[in-house]
Design a protein around this motif. Structure first.
Motif, PDB file in Angstrom:
ATOM      1  N   PHE A  81       4.897  -0.296  -7.102  1.00  0.00           N
ATOM      2  CA  PHE A  81       3.572  -0.152  -6.370  1.00  0.00           C
ATOM      3  C   PHE A  81       3.072   1.162  -6.348  1.00  0.00           C
ATOM      4  N   ILE A  82       3.854   2.130  -5.835  1.00  0.00           N
ATOM      5  CA  ILE A  82       3.446   3.705  -5.954  1.00  0.00           C
ATOM      6  C   ILE A  82       2.967   3.977  -7.385  1.00  0.00           C
ATOM      7  N   ALA A  83       3.802   3.555  -8.481  1.00  0.00           N
ATOM      8  CA  ALA A  83       3.486   4.121  -9.563  1.00  0.00           C
ATOM      9  C   ALA A  83       2.230   3.299 -10.246  1.00  0.00           C
ATOM     10  N   LYS A  84       2.212   2.183  -9.994  1.00  0.00           N
ATOM     11  CA  LYS A  84       1.006   1.462 -10.346  1.00  0.00           C
ATOM     12  C   LYS A  84      -0.326   2.062 -10.001  1.00  0.00           C
ATOM     13  N   HIS A  85      -0.227   2.327  -8.698  1.00  0.00           N
ATOM     14  CA  HIS A  85      -1.460   2.861  -8.024  1.00  0.00           C
ATOM     15  C   HIS A  85      -1.407   4.421  -7.796  1.00  0.00           C
ATOM     16  N   GLU A  86      -0.496   5.045  -8.169  1.00  0.00           N
ATOM     17  CA  GLU A  86      -0.671   6.484  -7.838  1.00  0.00           C
ATOM     18  C   GLU A  86      -0.712   6.772  -6.436  1.00  0.00           C
ATOM     19  N   LEU A  87       0.021   5.963  -5.560  1.00  0.00           N
ATOM     20  CA  LEU A  87       0.132   6.218  -4.173  1.00  0.00           C
ATOM     21  C   LEU A  87       0.720   7.386  -3.712  1.00  0.00           C
ATOM     22  N   GLY A  88       0.184   8.189  -2.586  1.00  0.00           N
ATOM     23  CA  GLY A  88       0.732   9.468  -2.265  1.00  0.00           C
ATOM     24  C   GLY A  88       1.249   9.321  -0.638  1.00  0.00           C
ATOM     25  N   ILE A  89       1.866   8.120  -0.267  1.00  0.00           N
ATOM     26  CA  ILE A  89       1.989   7.993   1.137  1.00  0.00           C
ATOM     27  C   ILE A  89       3.568   7.499   0.960  1.00  0.00           C
ATOM     28  N   ILE A  90       4.377   7.740   1.964  1.00  0.00           N
ATOM     29  CA  ILE A  90       5.583   6.911   2.085  1.00  0.00           C
ATOM     30  C   ILE A  90       5.800   5.502   2.291  1.00  0.00           C
ATOM     31  N   LEU A  91       6.373   4.870   1.656  1.00  0.00           N
ATOM     32  CA  LEU A  91       6.666   3.244   1.906  1.00  0.00           C
ATOM     33  C   LEU A  91       8.128   3.108   2.235  1.00  0.00           C
ATOM     34  N   ALA A  92       8.191   2.322   3.257  1.00  0.00           N
ATOM     35  CA  ALA A  92       9.421   2.127   4.003  1.00  0.00           C
ATOM     36  C   ALA A  92       9.528   0.687   3.900  1.00  0.00           C
ATOM     37  N   SER A  93      11.030   0.451   3.471  1.00  0.00           N
ATOM     38  CA  SER A  93      11.352  -1.062   3.295  1.00  0.00           C
ATOM     39  C   SER A  93      12.192  -1.392   4.419  1.00  0.00           C
ATOM     40  N   ASP A  94      11.812  -2.657   5.012  1.00  0.00           N
ATOM     41  CA  ASP A  94      12.396  -3.421   6.124  1.00  0.00           C
ATOM     42  C   ASP A  94      12.763  -4.603   5.847  1.00  0.00           C
ATOM     43  N   GLU A  95      13.778  -4.880   4.704  1.00  0.00           N
ATOM     44  CA  GLU A  95      13.936  -5.985   4.379  1.00  0.00           C
ATOM     45  C   GLU A  95      14.656  -7.014   5.432  1.00  0.00           C
ATOM     46  N   ASP A  96      15.435  -6.573   6.306  1.00  0.00           N
ATOM     47  CA  ASP A  96      16.135  -7.336   7.419  1.00  0.00           C
ATOM     48  C   ASP A  96      15.164  -7.642   8.371  1.00  0.00           C
ATOM     49  N   LYS A  97      13.839  -7.065   8.529  1.00  0.00           N
ATOM     50  CA  LYS A  97      12.740  -7.160   9.472  1.00  0.00           C
ATOM     51  C   LYS A  97      13.145  -6.751  10.780  1.00  0.00           C
TER      52      LYS A  97
END
Length: 155
Positions: A81-97
């Motif tokens: 997602f970051i690479a595709k849209h050149e995002l400049g923010i942190i994205l955290a993953s909460d897979e267990d919610k």
């Protein structure tokens, strides 16, 4: 758990993030944190929101704020997602919610009469002392990042 309200101490988190490593609220202590929750990487509304926060990232940094987006998507999806849209923010993953639940944003939703669990698009502004300064629930994406920036600048 009771619903979070402004003035409460923000629930702690320590989660995997884009690019490897972790991001935690403890590591961001002393900074203003914009924690926004979104349903899914690379969907229309989530993409617009991430691009809007990225476009204003220098302004957030100048105001002493760090922007962290969080969804249940895996880190690998965040990296794409970051690479595709050149995002400049942190994205955290909460897979267990667990963090989504702690912030009260993992909710029953309904679409076309079908009920399912999902993320209610929400943003929490956490001040430098770790307290929730502002909450936006059921966020409409248009102009949201700018409204959050204005709230950060007013702290």
């Amino acid at each position: 758990m009771s619903e979070l309200v402004e003035g409460m101490t923000a629930p702690q988190f320590d989660l995997p993030r884009d690019g490897g490593g972790n991001v935690s609220l403890a590591d961001l202590a002393g900074k203003i944190v914009v924690l926004y929750f979104y349903p899914k990487d690379d969907t229309s509304g989530c993409t617009v929101e991430a691009i809007d926060f990225t476009a204003l990232s220098a302004d957030f940094a100048k105001a002493g704020a760090v922007v962290v987006g969080m969804s249940p998507d895996p880190v690998k999806a965040h990296d794409k997602f970051i690479a595709k849209h050149e995002l400049g923010i942190i994205l955290a993953s909460d897979e267990d919610k667990s963090v989504l639940e702690a912030y009260g944003v993992w909710k029953e939703k309904s679409m076309y009469g079908r009920k399912y669990m999902g993320v209610e698009r929400s943003t929490f502004l956490i001040d430098a002392d770790g307290k929730i300064a502002r909450i936006w629930r059921k966020v409409k994406v248009a102009e949201h990042a700018r409204q959050v920036l204005e709230a950060v600048q007013a702290l």
